[in-house]
Design an enzyme around this catalytic site. Structure first.
Site, PDB file in Angstrom:
ATOM      1  N   ASN A   9      10.623   2.746   6.909  1.00 12.94           N
ATOM      2  CA  ASN A   9      11.309   4.034   6.977  1.00 12.94           C
ATOM      3  C   ASN A   9      11.685   4.600   5.617  1.00 12.94           C
ATOM      4  OD1 ASN A   9      13.241   2.059   6.603  1.00 12.94           O
ATOM      5  ND2 ASN A   9      14.792   3.078   7.824  1.00 12.94           N
ATOM      6  N   CYS A  10      11.310   3.934   4.550  1.00 13.58           N
ATOM      7  CA  CYS A  10      11.584   4.389   3.185  1.00 13.58           C
ATOM      8  C   CYS A  10      10.643   5.547   2.823  1.00 13.58           C
ATOM      9  CB  CYS A  10      11.395   3.218   2.219  1.00 13.58           C
ATOM     10  SG  CYS A  10      11.440   3.670   0.482  1.00 13.58           S
ATOM     11  N   ASP A  11      11.213   6.647   2.319  1.00 12.15           N
ATOM     12  CA  ASP A  11      10.398   7.810   1.954  1.00 12.15           C
ATOM     13  C   ASP A  11       9.376   7.486   0.869  1.00 12.15           C
ATOM     14  OD1 ASP A  11      11.649   9.439   3.811  1.00 12.15           O
ATOM     15  OD2 ASP A  11      13.088  10.252   2.371  1.00 12.15           O
ATOM     16  N   ILE A  13       7.958   4.599   0.326  1.00 12.06           N
ATOM     17  CA  ILE A  13       6.891   3.820   0.969  1.00 12.06           C
ATOM     18  C   ILE A  13       5.940   4.764   1.698  1.00 12.06           C
ATOM     19  CG2 ILE A  13       6.386   2.178   2.842  1.00 12.06           C
ATOM     20  CD1 ILE A  13       7.360   0.779   0.330  1.00 12.06           C
ATOM     21  N   LYS A  14       6.480   5.728   2.400  1.00 12.18           N
ATOM     22  CA  LYS A  14       5.639   6.696   3.121  1.00 12.18           C
ATOM     23  C   LYS A  14       4.723   7.448   2.161  1.00 12.18           C
ATOM     24  CE  LYS A  14       8.965   7.346   6.862  1.00 12.18           C
ATOM     25  NZ  LYS A  14       9.953   8.267   7.459  1.00 12.18           N
TER      26      LYS A  14
END
Length: 115
Positions: A9-11, A13-14
């Site tokens: 859910n880390c931006d 990471i996305k």
């Protein structure tokens, strides 16, 4: 093979996953929460990255630690805290061709994967 380490859910990471997919770079994702993080792994990565860079002091998890845990940080104490609280590991950590990298930017990934 490339491995991306982090939490889904880390931006950041996305963004990193999107970049890898857009550039058709085959990769695996290692979810710290589902797959865990061992002290041995952290100790093997630390010489390349440095524990200071690996420790995210700006995140909620670090800020919620008691003052005793936050004070007098050294490598051993920091790595133990990271093993116990993987959300405090700065993201992403990327393993590519036997080397580790930390963080994400377009320019950084261009340098890693186009060299």
């Amino acid at each position: 093979m490339t491995t991306l380490f982090g939490i889904p859910n880390c931006d950041t990471i996305k963004k990193a996953k999107k970049w890898l997919n857009e550039h058709q770079i085959e990769h695996e994702f290692h979810d710290y929460r589902k797959n865990g993080v061992t002290l041995d792994w952290l100790q093997s990565v630390e010489p390349q990255l440095g524990w200071e860079k690996m420790l995210n002091k700006r995140g909620t998890t670090f800020r919620q630690l008691n003052d005793e845990d936050k004070q007098n940080l050294d490598k051993d104490k920091a790595l133990s805290l990271l093993a116990a609280n993987p959300a405090m590991i700065k993201r992403p950590i990327v393993e590519h061709d036997g080397r580790y990298y930390i963080g994400f930017s377009n320019a950084q990934f261009e340098g890693i994967f186009n060299s």
